[in-house]
Motif scaffolding. Structure first.
Motif, PDB file in Angstrom:
ATOM      1  N   PRO A   5      27.978   4.790  12.955  1.00 31.25           N
ATOM      2  CA  PRO A   5      28.022   4.468  11.590  1.00 31.25           C
ATOM      3  C   PRO A   5      29.846   3.966  10.951  1.00 31.25           C
ATOM      4  CG  PRO A   5      26.708   6.330  11.609  1.00 31.25           C
ATOM      5  CD  PRO A   5      27.722   6.349  12.919  1.00 31.25           C
ATOM      6  N   TYR A   6      30.710   4.809  11.594  1.00 30.49           N
ATOM      7  CA  TYR A   6      32.041   4.457  11.263  1.00 30.49           C
ATOM      8  C   TYR A   6      32.895   3.616  12.002  1.00 30.49           C
ATOM      9  CZ  TYR A   6      29.895   8.819   9.268  1.00 30.49           C
ATOM     10  OH  TYR A   6      29.038   9.764   8.930  1.00 30.49           O
ATOM     11  N   LEU A   7      32.401   2.964  13.032  1.00 25.61           N
ATOM     12  CA  LEU A   7      33.181   1.881  13.769  1.00 25.61           C
ATOM     13  C   LEU A   7      33.435   0.761  13.239  1.00 25.61           C
ATOM     14  CD1 LEU A   7      31.908   3.272  17.156  1.00 25.61           C
ATOM     15  CD2 LEU A   7      33.670   4.221  15.652  1.00 25.61           C
ATOM     16  N   LYS A   8      34.999   0.432  12.821  1.00 21.51           N
ATOM     17  CA  LYS A   8      34.886  -0.840  12.036  1.00 21.51           C
ATOM     18  C   LYS A   8      35.047  -2.107  12.872  1.00 21.51           C
ATOM     19  CE  LYS A   8      37.271   1.458   8.338  1.00 21.51           C
ATOM     20  NZ  LYS A   8      36.177   1.675   7.624  1.00 21.51           N
ATOM     21  N   SER A   9      35.325  -1.907  14.084  1.00 21.62           N
ATOM     22  CA  SER A   9      35.434  -3.199  14.973  1.00 21.62           C
ATOM     23  C   SER A   9      35.514  -3.120  16.439  1.00 21.62           C
ATOM     24  CB  SER A   9      36.610  -4.144  14.504  1.00 21.62           C
ATOM     25  OG  SER A   9      37.803  -3.724  14.812  1.00 21.62           O
ATOM     26  N   LEU A  10      34.383  -3.145  17.352  1.00 19.82           N
ATOM     27  CA  LEU A  10      34.476  -2.899  18.632  1.00 19.82           C
ATOM     28  C   LEU A  10      34.952  -4.116  19.310  1.00 19.82           C
ATOM     29  CD1 LEU A  10      31.213  -1.257  19.163  1.00 19.82           C
ATOM     30  CD2 LEU A  10      33.284  -0.047  19.134  1.00 19.82           C
ATOM     31  N   SER A  11      35.737  -3.962  20.327  1.00 19.14           N
ATOM     32  CA  SER A  11      36.257  -5.081  21.185  1.00 19.14           C
ATOM     33  C   SER A  11      35.051  -5.807  21.830  1.00 19.14           C
ATOM     34  CB  SER A  11      37.326  -4.611  21.958  1.00 19.14           C
ATOM     35  OG  SER A  11      36.791  -3.932  23.136  1.00 19.14           O
ATOM     36  N   MET A  12      35.234  -7.086  22.279  1.00 14.97           N
ATOM     37  CA  MET A  12      34.227  -7.736  23.126  1.00 14.97           C
ATOM     38  C   MET A  12      33.853  -7.024  24.466  1.00 14.97           C
ATOM     39  SD  MET A  12      32.242 -10.047  22.920  1.00 14.97           S
ATOM     40  CE  MET A  12      32.817 -11.790  22.063  1.00 14.97           C
ATOM     41  N   VAL A  13      34.911  -6.428  25.041  1.00 10.77           N
ATOM     42  CA  VAL A  13      34.681  -5.606  26.154  1.00 10.77           C
ATOM     43  C   VAL A  13      33.629  -4.499  26.038  1.00 10.77           C
ATOM     44  CG1 VAL A  13      35.824  -3.933  28.133  1.00 10.77           C
ATOM     45  CG2 VAL A  13      37.062  -5.966  27.302  1.00 10.77           C
ATOM     46  N   THR A  14      34.082  -3.863  24.791  1.00 10.40           N
ATOM     47  CA  THR A  14      33.055  -2.576  24.631  1.00 10.40           C
ATOM     48  C   THR A  14      31.643  -3.152  24.174  1.00 10.40           C
ATOM     49  OG1 THR A  14      35.239  -1.582  23.624  1.00 10.40           O
ATOM     50  CG2 THR A  14      33.090  -0.552  23.147  1.00 10.40           C
ATOM     51  N   ALA A  15      31.657  -4.075  23.416  1.00 13.67           N
ATOM     52  CA  ALA A  15      30.259  -4.723  23.080  1.00 13.67           C
ATOM     53  C   ALA A  15      29.426  -4.846  24.245  1.00 13.67           C
ATOM     54  CB  ALA A  15      30.676  -5.845  22.220  1.00 13.67           C
ATOM     55  N   ASN A  16      30.101  -5.642  25.281  1.00 13.80           N
ATOM     56  CA  ASN A  16      29.395  -5.950  26.404  1.00 13.80           C
ATOM     57  C   ASN A  16      28.896  -4.812  27.483  1.00 13.80           C
ATOM     58  OD1 ASN A  16      29.612  -8.743  26.269  1.00 13.80           O
ATOM     59  ND2 ASN A  16      31.520  -9.076  26.980  1.00 13.80           N
ATOM     60  N   LYS A  17      29.753  -3.739  27.380  1.00 16.56           N
ATOM     61  CA  LYS A  17      29.265  -2.332  27.966  1.00 16.56           C
ATOM     62  C   LYS A  17      28.239  -1.752  27.380  1.00 16.56           C
ATOM     63  CE  LYS A  17      32.964  -2.400  30.880  1.00 16.56           C
ATOM     64  NZ  LYS A  17      32.770  -3.081  31.844  1.00 16.56           N
ATOM     65  N   MET A  58      44.473   4.442  33.589  1.00 12.06           N
ATOM     66  CA  MET A  58      43.284   4.909  33.601  1.00 12.06           C
ATOM     67  C   MET A  58      42.267   3.886  34.492  1.00 12.06           C
ATOM     68  SD  MET A  58      41.195   7.058  30.794  1.00 12.06           S
ATOM     69  CE  MET A  58      42.357   7.624  29.486  1.00 12.06           C
ATOM     70  N   ASP A  59      41.604   4.144  35.362  1.00 12.74           N
ATOM     71  CA  ASP A  59      40.903   3.223  36.151  1.00 12.74           C
ATOM     72  C   ASP A  59      39.629   2.788  35.183  1.00 12.74           C
ATOM     73  OD1 ASP A  59      39.672   2.235  38.360  1.00 12.74           O
ATOM     74  OD2 ASP A  59      38.465   4.041  38.685  1.00 12.74           O
ATOM     75  N   ILE A  60      39.957   2.118  34.276  1.00 12.15           N
ATOM     76  CA  ILE A  60      39.034   1.425  33.397  1.00 12.15           C
ATOM     77  C   ILE A  60      39.532  -0.002  32.848  1.00 12.15           C
ATOM     78  CG2 ILE A  60      38.118   3.530  32.251  1.00 12.15           C
ATOM     79  CD1 ILE A  60      40.000   2.893  29.992  1.00 12.15           C
ATOM     80  N   PRO A  61      38.711  -0.629  32.687  1.00 10.57           N
ATOM     81  CA  PRO A  61      38.810  -2.213  32.309  1.00 10.57           C
ATOM     82  C   PRO A  61      39.777  -2.183  31.056  1.00 10.57           C
ATOM     83  CG  PRO A  61      36.617  -1.891  32.230  1.00 10.57           C
ATOM     84  CD  PRO A  61      37.171  -0.703  32.449  1.00 10.57           C
ATOM     85  N   VAL A  62      40.650  -3.045  31.270  1.00 12.00           N
ATOM     86  CA  VAL A  62      41.954  -3.106  30.162  1.00 12.00           C
ATOM     87  C   VAL A  62      41.333  -4.057  29.077  1.00 12.00           C
ATOM     88  CG1 VAL A  62      43.877  -4.481  29.724  1.00 12.00           C
ATOM     89  CG2 VAL A  62      43.556  -3.759  32.005  1.00 12.00           C
ATOM     90  N   PHE A  63      41.324  -3.293  27.803  1.00 14.37           N
ATOM     91  CA  PHE A  63      40.795  -4.093  26.474  1.00 14.37           C
ATOM     92  C   PHE A  63      42.186  -3.864  25.516  1.00 14.37           C
ATOM     93  CE2 PHE A  63      40.292   0.555  26.572  1.00 14.37           C
ATOM     94  CZ  PHE A  63      40.675   0.845  25.160  1.00 14.37           C
ATOM     95  N   THR A  64      41.946  -4.495  24.578  1.00 19.46           N
ATOM     96  CA  THR A  64      42.751  -4.310  23.300  1.00 19.46           C
ATOM     97  C   THR A  64      41.821  -3.928  22.239  1.00 19.46           C
ATOM     98  OG1 THR A  64      44.091  -6.052  23.904  1.00 19.46           O
ATOM     99  CG2 THR A  64      44.201  -5.491  21.751  1.00 19.46           C
ATOM    100  N   GLY A  65      42.123  -2.600  21.535  1.00 15.88           N
ATOM    101  CA  GLY A  65      41.040  -2.179  20.762  1.00 15.88           C
ATOM    102  C   GLY A  65      41.431  -0.827  20.034  1.00 15.88           C
ATOM    103  N   THR A  66      40.585  -0.146  19.668  1.00 15.29           N
ATOM    104  CA  THR A  66      40.835   1.340  19.257  1.00 15.29           C
ATOM    105  C   THR A  66      40.477   2.356  19.981  1.00 15.29           C
ATOM    106  OG1 THR A  66      38.617   1.450  18.339  1.00 15.29           O
ATOM    107  CG2 THR A  66      40.141   0.121  17.122  1.00 15.29           C
ATOM    108  N   HIS A  67      40.443   3.850  19.696  1.00 16.02           N
ATOM    109  CA  HIS A  67      40.290   4.843  20.279  1.00 16.02           C
ATOM    110  C   HIS A  67      38.506   4.861  20.462  1.00 16.02           C
ATOM    111  CE1 HIS A  67      44.357   6.052  19.441  1.00 16.02           C
ATOM    112  NE2 HIS A  67      44.087   7.027  20.601  1.00 16.02           N
ATOM    113  N   ALA A  68      37.976   4.051  19.601  1.00 14.19           N
ATOM    114  CA  ALA A  68      36.535   4.110  19.780  1.00 14.19           C
ATOM    115  C   ALA A  68      36.179   3.306  20.997  1.00 14.19           C
ATOM    116  CB  ALA A  68      35.783   3.553  18.604  1.00 14.19           C
ATOM    117  N   ASP A  69      36.731   2.161  21.244  1.00 14.40           N
ATOM    118  CA  ASP A  69      36.675   1.411  22.285  1.00 14.40           C
ATOM    119  C   ASP A  69      36.930   2.254  23.724  1.00 14.40           C
ATOM    120  OD1 ASP A  69      36.273  -1.619  21.360  1.00 14.40           O
ATOM    121  OD2 ASP A  69      38.117  -1.050  20.428  1.00 14.40           O
ATOM    122  N   LEU A  70      37.957   3.000  23.750  1.00 16.54           N
ATOM    123  CA  LEU A  70      38.395   3.888  24.839  1.00 16.54           C
ATOM    124  C   LEU A  70      37.276   4.700  25.036  1.00 16.54           C
ATOM    125  CD1 LEU A  70      40.346   4.823  26.910  1.00 16.54           C
ATOM    126  CD2 LEU A  70      41.226   6.615  25.066  1.00 16.54           C
TER     127      LEU A  70
END
Length: 787
Positions: A492-504, A448-460
Motif C-alpha cells: 500500500p505504500y509503494l509509490k512507483s514501481l519500475s517496468m522491470v518490477t511490474a513485469n516480474k 548482484m546477479d539480478i536484472p538491471v533496473f532504475t528505481g527504488t529499494h522496493a524494486d530491488l
C-alpha cells in the motif's frame, strides 16, 4: 622445559588416565597436576593429544577418574578466580584447565547418564570433608560459571589493570567493580581501553569454554515444549552472576564496535593481522546463545512498559529473569541505538565491499550470527525496532540481507540463512514505516546477479524475491508464502514501481495461476491470493505513480480472465494434473526476458560437494507466523480476531483472505491412499469464488477500451505514449470502495523459537572448526548432512 617435552608429559598423563582402572584419589596432586601444571600447549594441542575415543573409554571404564578430572579442573579455575591469577604460572594453569574442559564437556553432555554430573555437588572431595561445608556446596556447574565470569574481569589477565604503580597491593578480586572494566566503549560505557592482544586471546579461550558449557542444548532432541530452559544459560544470566551487566555490555560493545582491519585502506589486512576477529566471533556466539529466550511464553514488557502477563504473575518482577534479555530490552538511549545499528550495518555490509575490489577488505564470516543478534534486538526491544525504521538507516540492513538472500538461493547448505533473512524482513514489513522507506531511490550498485533496473529499494526487494522464487532450489518453496506476505505488507505504500518490477510481479502471477500449479498442492492458490492483494493495494492506494504496473496488468489481462474462468470440472482437473507429471519444476519457464545482470556480479552457485550442513526443524506456516491487523485511518493498527466460520457472501474484504478457506480445504479435498493430494471440484469452488478480482476487472473494463482506442486512432505501437496516457488517467469513483489495509504482522511462537534454536546451534557447530569442539560427538538437536 621445552614445549615438546611438556606435550609429551601431557600425553603420558592422558594415557595413564585411560589405562588406570583403579580410581585415582582426588588428593593425588602429583598425578592431577600433570594435566595443567607445566604444559605449554595450545587448545589445538589439547584436542590432538586427547582423542575422542580415549575420553569415551575413560567415561565408560573408569568413570570416577573422569569425574575427578572435571572436578579438579573446575577447582583450579575457582582458585585462579579467587587469587586473581597474578603469576604467569597461575594464568597458564587456568588456560590449560579451560582448554581441557572445552575438550571433555561435549562427551559428558552426549551421555544422558552423565548429563546431571555438573549439577551435582562433589561431597568433601579434597576439602577436609567438613559436613557443614557440604550444606552450602554449589553444584559444579555453578562454581564453573562463576569462576569463568570472574576470570573474564581479571586485571592483567583479561582486562587492563588500573593500578597506578607496582607498589599498590594486588586488586582484590571480590571488591573489584567489573563495570569499570568493560571491554569496549559503546552502550553505557564511554572509555575505550587500549587493545591488548594477550587479553583478547585469554578472553577468547574463556568464552570458548563458556559456549561449550551452554552447548548442552545440542544434545537434547528438538522439543518445542522444552521452552528455553538451558540450566547453564539460566544460571549464568541470573542475579547470581554479579558480572552479568558488565559481561552483557562487554560482549555487545565488542561486537558492535568491531571494524574489520582495513580502516578504509584497501588491502591493509594483508599487512596487519586482525587478532580481534576471533574474539568478536566468539562474543557474538555467546551473546546470541544467552539471548535464546522464548518470548512467546514469557511475560515480557510491551512497548508501553506494561507486562503481558496475568494477575497470577504479579509476584514476579516484570520482564524475563534472564538478565541478558532484560538488559537488551531496556536499552533506550538514541546514541546507544545508533551505535548498535551502525555497528551491525557496517559488519553486514562488509562482504558486499568485496565485490568492488576483490580481496581488498578483510571478509568477515559471522554474518549469520549478526542476523540472529539483529533479530533478537528487534524482537525483544520494540523501541530499537522503531528506531531502526525511523530513518533510512534501515536500508543499510535491507541491502545486505537482499544480497545474502540472492547469493545463497542456489545453495542447499545455506537454507537457514535464507530463512532468517526472510524472517527479519517479515518482522520489519509489519511496520508501516518500512514500506515508506522502500520508496528511497536505489543508487548504490551492489554487484548482484539480478536484472538491471532504475528505481527504488522496493524494486530491488521485488526483483530479488522474483529471482529467489524462479531460480532458487526446491527446498525454498516453503518460503514463498513469506516472501509474498512481505510484498503484500509493503504494497500500500509503494509509490512507483519500475517496468522491470511490474513485469516480474505479473510473471509470478502467470506462473502461479496455471491450472497445474494451482491444483497440484493444497496451499498453492494462496500465492495467487497474495499477488492479487498486492495489485489491489497498489491500484487502490497508489494508482497515481504506478502507470508501469497498470500497463503491465493491461498487457497481461488474459491471465486475470483465465483466473476468473478457472475450470472446475473433473475432466479439466484431470487434464491439469497430467500436465503436472510432465513439468516437475514449479517455475521452469522464466517467461520474462532477462536483461543483462549488473556488472561485477557472479551467479549464485550451489554448495561445493561435500559441504556440511545441519538440519533445521520445520518452520510454522504463514498463518501461524503472523497475525492480521487492520490499519485505521490514522495509521494505527488494530488486531483482527480470526473471524468465526461464516459465509462471506456479502462481499466483505474477507473474500480475499485465504485463511478461512484453510479449514474448509481439508474438508473439501480428498487425499488418495498414497497420500498424494487430489483436488476436487468442491475444493476449487470453495476458494475460486473468493478470488479478489473485482477491482482489477473494473480497471480493465474502464481502461482497456480507452487504450485500444488510442492505439487505433494514432496507429500506436509505442508504449511511452500509452504510459503517458495512463499517468494522467484517473479511476476516481470508478473503482470499488477501497478495502482497509491488512497487515500480517509476525508473531512469536514456540515453533519459531525452536527453529531459531536449531538454526543458531547449527551455525555455531559448523563455524567452530578450529578446534572442532563438537565434531563427531553425538548431537541430537539437528542432523549433520553432506551436500
Amino acid at each position: 622445559m621445552g614445549s615438546a617435552d611438556s606435550k609429551l608429559n601431557f600425553r603420558k598423563a592422558v594415557i595413564q588416565l585411560t589405562t588406570k582402572t583403579q580410581p585415582v584419589e582426588a588428593t593425588d596432586d602429583a598425578f592431577w597436576d600433570q594435566f595443567w601444571a607445566d604444559t605449554a600447549t595450545t587448545v589445538q594441542d589439547v584436542f590432538a593429544l586427547v582423542p575422542a575415543a580415549e575420553i569415551r573409554a575413560v567415561r565408560e571404564e573408569s568413570p570416577s577418574n573422569l569425574a575427578t578430572l572435571c572436578y579438579k579442573a573446575v577447582e583450579k579455575l575457582v582458585q585462579g578466580a579467587e587469587s586473581g591469577c597474578h603469576s604467569e604460572k597461575e594464568k597458564q594453569v587456568v588456560l590449560n584447565c579451560s582448554r581441557l574442559l572445552t575438550r571433555v564437556l561435549p562427551y559428558i553432555f552426549e551421555d544422558p547418564d552423565w548429563r546431571g554430573f555438573f549439577w551435582s555437588t562433589v561431597p568433601g572431595a579434597g576439602r577436609g570433608g567438613g559436613e557443614e561445608e557440604d550444606e552450602n556446596a554449589r553444584p559444579l556447574a555453578e562454581s564453573l560459571l562463576l569462576a569463568i565470569s570472574d576470570l573474564l574481569f581479571c586485571p592483567d589477565f583479561t582486562v587492563q589493570s588500573h593500578r597506578r604503580s607496582a607498589v599498590d597491593s594486588a586488586e582484590d578480586v571480590h571488591s573489584l567493580d567489573s563495570c569499570e572494566y568493560i571491554w569496549e566503549a559503546g552502550v553505557g560505557f564511554a572509555h575505550s581501553p587500549q587493545p591488548n592482544y594477550i587479553h583478547d586471546m585469554n578472553r577468547m579461550e574463556l568464552l570458548k569454554l563458556l559456549l561449550t558449557c551452554f552447548s548442552e542444548a545440542m544434545y537434547l532432541p528438538p522439543a518445542p515444549e522444552s521452552g528455553s530452559s538451558n540450566p547453564w544459560v539460566q544460571f549464568f544470566c541470573s542475579t547470581e552472576n554479579r558480572h552479568a551487566l558488565p559481561l552483557f555490555t562487554s560482549l555487545l560493545n565488542t561486537v558492535c564496535a568491531y571494524d574489520p582491519v582495513g580502516y578504509g585502506i584497501p588491502y591493509n589486512h594483508l599487512l596487519f593481522s586482525d587478532y580481534r576477529e576471533p574474539l568478536v566471533e566468539e562474543a557474538a556466539q555467546v551473546l546470541i546463545v544467552t539471548l535464546d529466550h522464548d518470548s512467546a511464553t514469557s511475560t515480557s514488557p510491551t512497548v508501553d512498559g506494561t507486562t503481558t502477563g496475568t494477575a497470577m504473575d504479579d509476584a514476579d518482577p516484570p520482564g524475563p529473569e534472564n538478565l541478558f534479555v532484560n538488559y537488551l530490552s531496556r536499552i533506550h538511549r538514541e546514541e546507544d541505538f545508533q551505535f548498535i545499528l551502525k555497528g551491525i550495518a557496517r559488519l553486514l555490509s562488509n562482504p558486499l565491499l568485496q565485490t568492488y575490489l576483490p580481496n581488498s577488505t578483510k571478509k568477515i564470516q559471522f554474518h549469520q550470527e549478526l542476523l540472529v543478534l539483529f533479530w533478537k534486538l528487534c524482537d525483544f526491544n520494540k523501541k530499537f525496532l522503531f528506531f531502526v525504521l525511523k530513518s533510512s538507516d534501515v536500508l543499510d540492513i535491507l541491502v545486505p540481507i537482499l544480497y545474502f538472500l540472492n547469493d545463497a538461493r542456489a545453495d542447499q547448505s545455506r537454507v537457514g540463512l535464507m530463512h532468517i533473512g526472510v524472517f527479519i524482513l517479515l518482522l520489519l514489513s509489519g511496520e508501516r514505516n518500512f514500506g515508506v522507506r522502500l520508496n528511497k531511490p536505489y543508487s548504490v550498485r551492489v554487484p548482484m546477479d539480478i536484472p538491471v533496473f532504475t528505481g527504488t529499494h522496493a524494486d530491488l526487494l521485488i526483483v530479488v524475491f522474483h529471482k529467489i522464487i524462479t531460480s532458487g532450489h526446491q527446498r525454498l518453496q516453503p518460503l514463498f508464502d513469506c516472501l509474498l506476505t512481505i510484498v503484500v505488507n509493503v504494497s500500500p505504500y509503494l509509490k512507483s514501481l519500475s517496468m522491470v518490477t511490474a513485469n516480474k510481479l505479473l510473471h509470478l502471477l502467470e506462473a502461479f495461476s496455471t491450472t497445474w500449479f494451482l491444483f497440484s498442492a493444497a496451499q498453492n492458490h494462496h500465492l495467487v491470493f497474495f499477488l492479487l492483494e498486492v495489485f489491489n493495494n497498489i491500484i487502490q492506494y497508489q494508482f497515481d505513480g504506478n502507470s508501469n504496473l497498470v500497463y503491465a496488468i493491461i498487457r497481461k489481462r488474459s491471465v486475470f480472465h483465465q483466473l476468473a474462468n478457472l475450470p472446475t470440472d473433473p475432466p479439466a482437473i484431470h487434464k491439469a494434473l497430467q500436465r503436472r507429471r510432465r513439468t516437475p519444476e514449479p517455475l521452469s519457464r522464466t517467461g520474462s526476458q532477462e536483461g543483462g545482470s549488473m556488472e561485477g556480479s557472479r551467479p549464485a552457485a550451489p554448495a561445493e560437494p561435500g559441504t556440511l550442513k545441519t538440519s533445521l526443524v520445520a518452520t510454522p506456516g504463514i498463518d501461524k507466523l503472523t497475525e492480521k491487523s487492520q490499519v485505521s485511518e490514522d495509521g494505527t493498527l488494530r488486531s483482527l480476531e480470526p473471524e468465526p466460520q461464516q459465509s462471506s457472501a456479502e462481499g466483505s474484504p474477507a473474500e480475499g483472505e485465504p485463511d478461512q478457506a484453510w479449514r474448509e480445504q481439508r474438508r473439501l479435498s480428498s487425499a488418495s491412499a498414497s497420500g498424494q493430494w487430489i483436488p476436487t471440484t468442491d475444493w476449487i469452488l470453495s476458494w475460486k469464488s473468493k478470488l479478489p478480482l473485482q477491482t482489477i476487472m473494473r480497471l480493465l473494463q474502464v481502461l482497456v477500451p480507452q487504450v485500444e482506442k488510442i492505439c487505433i486512432d494514432k496507429g500506436l505501437t509505442d508504449e511511452s505514449e500509452i504510459l503517458r496516457f495512463l499517468q494522467h488517467g484517473t479511476l476516481v469513483g470508478l473503482l470499488p470502495v477501497p478495502h482497509p489495509i491488512l497487515i500480517r504482522k509476525y508473531q512469536a511462537n514456540s515453533g519459531t523459537a525452536m527453529w531459531f534454536r536449531t538454526y543458531m546451534w547449527g551455525v555455531i557447530y559448523l563455524r567452530n572448526v578450529d578446534p572442532p569442539i563438537w565434531y563427531d560427538t553425538d548431537v541430537k538437536l539437528f542432523e549433520i548432512q553432506r551436500v
